[in-house]
Design a protein around this motif. Structure first.
Motif, mmCIF file in Angstrom:
data_model
loop_
_atom_site.group_PDB
_atom_site.id
_atom_site.type_symbol
_atom_site.label_atom_id
_atom_site.label_comp_id
_atom_site.label_asym_id
_atom_site.label_seq_id
_atom_site.Cartn_x
_atom_site.Cartn_y
_atom_site.Cartn_z
ATOM 1 N N THR A 125 0.850 -1.185 0.000
ATOM 2 C CA THR A 125 0.000 0.000 0.000
ATOM 3 C C THR A 125 0.891 1.243 0.000
ATOM 4 O OG1 THR A 125 -0.061 0.136 2.411
ATOM 5 C CG2 THR A 125 -1.778 -1.203 1.343
ATOM 6 N N ARG A 126 0.314 2.401 -0.278
ATOM 7 C CA ARG A 126 1.104 3.642 -0.241
ATOM 8 C C ARG A 126 1.649 3.872 1.160
ATOM 9 N NH1 ARG A 126 3.156 4.425 -4.858
ATOM 10 N NH2 ARG A 126 4.367 5.965 -3.757
ATOM 11 N N ASP A 127 0.864 3.556 2.204
ATOM 12 C CA ASP A 127 1.351 3.726 3.573
ATOM 13 C C ASP A 127 2.557 2.833 3.846
ATOM 14 O OD1 ASP A 127 -0.483 5.665 4.249
ATOM 15 O OD2 ASP A 127 -1.916 4.257 5.128
ATOM 16 N N LYS A 128 2.511 1.630 3.362
ATOM 17 C CA LYS A 128 3.633 0.717 3.568
ATOM 18 C C LYS A 128 4.868 1.209 2.814
ATOM 19 C CE LYS A 128 4.584 -4.137 3.880
ATOM 20 N NZ LYS A 128 4.051 -5.471 3.801
ATOM 21 N N ILE A 129 4.669 1.715 1.611
ATOM 22 C CA ILE A 129 5.792 2.270 0.851
ATOM 23 C C ILE A 129 6.401 3.450 1.597
ATOM 24 C CG2 ILE A 129 6.398 3.537 -1.259
ATOM 25 C CD1 ILE A 129 4.427 1.674 -2.731
ATOM 26 N N LYS A 130 5.557 4.298 2.186
ATOM 27 C CA LYS A 130 6.056 5.431 2.971
ATOM 28 C C LYS A 130 6.877 4.953 4.171
ATOM 29 C CE LYS A 130 2.496 8.632 1.538
ATOM 30 N NZ LYS A 130 1.345 9.431 1.854
ATOM 31 N N ARG A 131 6.447 3.866 4.819
ATOM 32 C CA ARG A 131 7.214 3.314 5.947
ATOM 33 C C ARG A 131 8.561 2.784 5.484
ATOM 34 N NH1 ARG A 131 2.135 1.329 7.551
ATOM 35 N NH2 ARG A 131 2.613 -0.760 6.781
ATOM 36 N N VAL A 132 8.581 2.129 4.338
ATOM 37 C CA VAL A 132 9.842 1.622 3.784
ATOM 38 C C VAL A 132 10.785 2.780 3.506
ATOM 39 C CG1 VAL A 132 10.869 0.526 1.749
ATOM 40 C CG2 VAL A 132 8.829 -0.474 2.805
ATOM 41 N N VAL A 133 10.272 3.819 2.854
ATOM 42 C CA VAL A 133 11.084 4.992 2.528
ATOM 43 C C VAL A 133 11.613 5.626 3.811
ATOM 44 C CG1 VAL A 133 10.947 7.358 1.626
ATOM 45 C CG2 VAL A 133 10.000 5.451 0.302
ATOM 46 N N ARG A 134 10.768 5.737 4.824
ATOM 47 C CA ARG A 134 11.198 6.339 6.090
ATOM 48 C C ARG A 134 12.302 5.502 6.739
ATOM 49 N NH1 ARG A 134 9.903 5.077 10.997
ATOM 50 N NH2 ARG A 134 8.017 3.950 10.451
ATOM 51 N N ARG A 135 12.148 4.188 6.744
ATOM 52 C CA ARG A 135 13.161 3.313 7.346
ATOM 53 C C ARG A 135 14.499 3.414 6.626
ATOM 54 N NH1 ARG A 135 9.128 -1.784 8.182
ATOM 55 N NH2 ARG A 135 8.184 -1.026 10.097
#
Length: 144
Positions: free
Chosen positions: A122-132
């Protein structure tokens, strides 16, 4: 009859991109080589890529059932090679192009590739990956 035609077209297209696979995944550098980009542009149809072109791009590769493990290109392309040798069918893999903001935050990555994941990205999961990645929580394979 329609299913037979689709299967025939799928099998015929396998030979087209199979010519590149031998030169793919020779290192874990997130920057794609010309051969890797050409392979991925053939491997994913245009609608799966959402018009994205892999040429000259850097990718983050996620594996595992939840897509929560960063992997290197060596593992990714080995999985594809092994699958093609056994079944000539593609692996379960999807590309997710990053937005300009996500690209900036991630340090210049252009897309996320998932493989063998059961949980949809999901877009939220992609954002978490990018943040990590941005915070150094996840170390990207091939990056010193």
């Amino acid at each position: 009859m329609k299913n037979y035609l689709q299967l025939l077209l799928l099998m015929a297209s396998m030979g087209m991109y199979a010519q590149y696979i031998g030169k793919c995944g020779l290192d874990n550098d997130p920057a794609l080589t010309d051969e890797e980009a050409a392979f991925l542009n053939e491997y994913f149809n245009k609608s799966d890529r959402k018009g994205f072109d892999f040429t000259g791009k850097k990718v983050l590769i996620l594996g595992g059932s939840a897509g929560s493990r960063l992997c290197g290109k060596e593992d990714y392309f080995k999985s594809i090679k092994d699958r093609i040798e056994v079944t000539t069918l593609p692996i379960a893999s999807d590309p997710y192009p990053l937005t300009e903001e996500e690209k900036r935050l991630s340090g210049g990555y252009d897309a996320v590739l998932t493989f063998w994941t059961k949980v949809p990205m999901t877009r939220d999961k992609i954002k978490r990956v990018v943040r990590r990645v941005a915070e150094g929580i996840w170390e990207v394979p091939g990056v010193a």
